[in-house]
Design an enzyme around this catalytic site. Structure first.
Site, short mmCIF file in Angstrom:
data_model
loop_
_atom_site.label_atom_id
_atom_site.label_comp_id
_atom_site.label_asym_id
_atom_site.label_seq_id
_atom_site.Cartn_x
_atom_site.Cartn_y
_atom_site.Cartn_z
N ARG A 165 30.25 -2.21 -49.58
CA ARG A 165 29.39 -2.04 -50.77
C ARG A 165 28.84 -0.62 -50.78
O ARG A 165 28.99 0.14 -49.83
CB ARG A 165 28.29 -3.11 -50.78
CG ARG A 165 28.88 -4.50 -51.02
CD ARG A 165 27.83 -5.55 -51.22
NE ARG A 165 27.34 -5.59 -52.60
CZ ARG A 165 26.43 -6.47 -53.02
NH1 ARG A 165 25.93 -7.37 -52.19
NH2 ARG A 165 26.03 -6.46 -54.27
N ALA B 196 22.92 -11.69 -55.88
CA ALA B 196 23.05 -11.80 -57.34
C ALA B 196 22.48 -13.12 -57.87
O ALA B 196 22.05 -13.20 -59.03
CB ALA B 196 24.50 -11.64 -57.76
N HIS C 54 14.98 -8.07 -50.63
CA HIS C 54 16.13 -7.32 -51.12
C HIS C 54 16.24 -6.02 -50.35
O HIS C 54 15.22 -5.38 -50.05
CB HIS C 54 15.99 -7.01 -52.61
CG HIS C 54 15.89 -8.24 -53.44
ND1 HIS C 54 16.98 -9.00 -53.77
CD2 HIS C 54 14.81 -8.88 -53.96
CE1 HIS C 54 16.59 -10.05 -54.47
NE2 HIS C 54 15.28 -10.00 -54.60
N ASN D 125 17.43 -13.60 -49.08
CA ASN D 125 17.95 -12.58 -49.99
C ASN D 125 19.00 -13.30 -50.84
O ASN D 125 20.14 -13.46 -50.41
CB ASN D 125 18.58 -11.41 -49.23
CG ASN D 125 19.05 -10.32 -50.18
OD1 ASN D 125 19.16 -10.55 -51.40
ND2 ASN D 125 19.35 -9.16 -49.66
N GLU E 136 11.06 -13.79 -50.50
CA GLU E 136 12.27 -13.22 -51.12
C GLU E 136 12.39 -11.76 -50.67
O GLU E 136 11.41 -11.02 -50.74
CB GLU E 136 12.11 -13.30 -52.64
CG GLU E 136 13.24 -12.65 -53.43
CD GLU E 136 12.91 -12.57 -54.93
OE1 GLU E 136 11.86 -13.11 -55.37
OE2 GLU E 136 13.69 -11.93 -55.65
N PRO F 75 25.48 -14.10 -51.87
CA PRO F 75 26.85 -13.61 -52.05
C PRO F 75 27.00 -12.10 -51.87
O PRO F 75 26.16 -11.32 -52.29
CB PRO F 75 27.20 -14.01 -53.49
CG PRO F 75 25.91 -14.35 -54.14
CD PRO F 75 24.99 -14.81 -53.06
N ASN F 76 28.12 -11.76 -51.27
CA ASN F 76 28.58 -10.37 -51.08
C ASN F 76 27.82 -9.61 -50.00
O ASN F 76 28.20 -8.48 -49.67
CB ASN F 76 28.56 -9.58 -52.40
CG ASN F 76 29.44 -10.24 -53.44
OD1 ASN F 76 30.61 -10.50 -53.19
ND2 ASN F 76 28.87 -10.56 -54.60
N HIS G 77 19.10 -13.44 -59.90
CA HIS G 77 18.89 -13.11 -61.30
C HIS G 77 19.19 -14.26 -62.26
O HIS G 77 18.84 -14.18 -63.43
CB HIS G 77 19.74 -11.88 -61.66
CG HIS G 77 19.58 -10.77 -60.65
ND1 HIS G 77 18.36 -10.20 -60.36
CD2 HIS G 77 20.48 -10.16 -59.82
CE1 HIS G 77 18.52 -9.28 -59.41
NE2 HIS G 77 19.80 -9.24 -59.07
N TYR H 119 22.84 0.26 -50.57
CA TYR H 119 22.58 -0.78 -49.56
C TYR H 119 22.45 -0.26 -48.14
O TYR H 119 22.18 -1.02 -47.22
CB TYR H 119 23.66 -1.86 -49.64
CG TYR H 119 23.62 -2.60 -50.97
CD1 TYR H 119 22.51 -3.37 -51.31
CD2 TYR H 119 24.66 -2.50 -51.88
CE1 TYR H 119 22.45 -4.02 -52.53
CE2 TYR H 119 24.61 -3.15 -53.10
CZ TYR H 119 23.50 -3.91 -53.42
OH TYR H 119 23.42 -4.56 -54.62
N ARG I 22 16.86 -0.62 -60.71
CA ARG I 22 18.30 -0.61 -60.97
C ARG I 22 18.59 -1.13 -62.39
O ARG I 22 17.75 -1.05 -63.26
CB ARG I 22 19.00 -1.42 -59.87
CG ARG I 22 18.78 -0.80 -58.48
CD ARG I 22 19.46 -1.60 -57.40
NE ARG I 22 20.90 -1.65 -57.61
CZ ARG I 22 21.70 -2.52 -57.00
NH1 ARG I 22 21.19 -3.39 -56.13
NH2 ARG I 22 23.00 -2.52 -57.24
C1 DQA Z 1 20.30 -7.44 -53.56
C2 DQA Z 1 20.06 -6.97 -55.00
C3 DQA Z 1 20.83 -7.81 -55.99
O1 DQA Z 1 20.60 -7.35 -57.31
C4 DQA Z 1 22.32 -7.72 -55.72
O2 DQA Z 1 23.04 -8.57 -56.57
C5 DQA Z 1 22.67 -7.98 -54.29
C6 DQA Z 1 21.79 -7.49 -53.24
C7 DQA Z 1 19.65 -6.52 -52.52
O3 DQA Z 1 19.53 -6.94 -51.37
O4 DQA Z 1 19.28 -5.39 -52.83
O5 DQA Z 1 23.74 -8.48 -53.99
O6 DQA Z 1 19.75 -8.73 -53.41
#
Ligand code: DQA
Length: 144
Positions: free
Chosen positions: A17, A76, A99, A73, A97, A9-10, A79, A22, A106
């Protein structure tokens, strides 16, 4: 060799963002970067993004059935999604995995990953290069 690259997501909204966290790449530019990095290593990347847990779970089921390696990836969902963890655990090919940021540097809620325990490995903190490093690790793993 195919590789499924799943973004949670996002991530489709990297354009709005926080670029200090990012980076400057938009989501389409990230897809292009990952696709090219995969091609350079001889992979055919299928890069997808979803804001929905159930859609991501369906894609992991497909990867499990087709024995396709996965780079994910989970954003969120990393978590707290035990459902994505359980689906990811069904993938017997390597699952890495990734990120963009380093979640451990963070907020505290980002220090927990429910995915890492079933992943082949985790790479974070290198921006788009996290994906390129994951592809390199995958290439090495699959040669063994
Ligand atoms: C993320 C890190 C996550 O904590 C966050 O919620 C994201 C992006 C990253 O790529 O750094 O949406 O996965």
């Amino acid at each position: 060799m195919k590789v499924l690259v799943i973004n949670g997501p996002n991530l489709s909204r990297l354009d709005i963002r926080d670029s200090s966290i990012y980076g400057d790449l938009s989501y389409p530019a990230l897809v292009e970067f990952v696709t090219q990095a995969a091609t350079d290593l001889g992979f055919e990347a299928d890069v997808r993004q979803s804001d929905q847990e159930s859609e991501i779970i369906g894609w992991l089921h497909q990867a499990a059935d087709s024995k396709t390696p996965v780079i994910i990836n989970p954003a969120a969902f990393t978590h707290y999604s035990y459902a994505i963890r359980d689906a990811a655990e069904l993938v017997k090919a390597p699952l890495i995995e990734v990120h963009l940021s380093n979640p451990l540097a963070r907020e505290e809620f980002r220090h927990t990953s429910v995915i890492s325990g079933i992943a082949t490995g985790t790479i974070g903190g290198f921006g788009p290069d996290s994906y390129a490093l994951a592809l390199k690790a995958l290439a090495t793993l699959l040669k063994k």
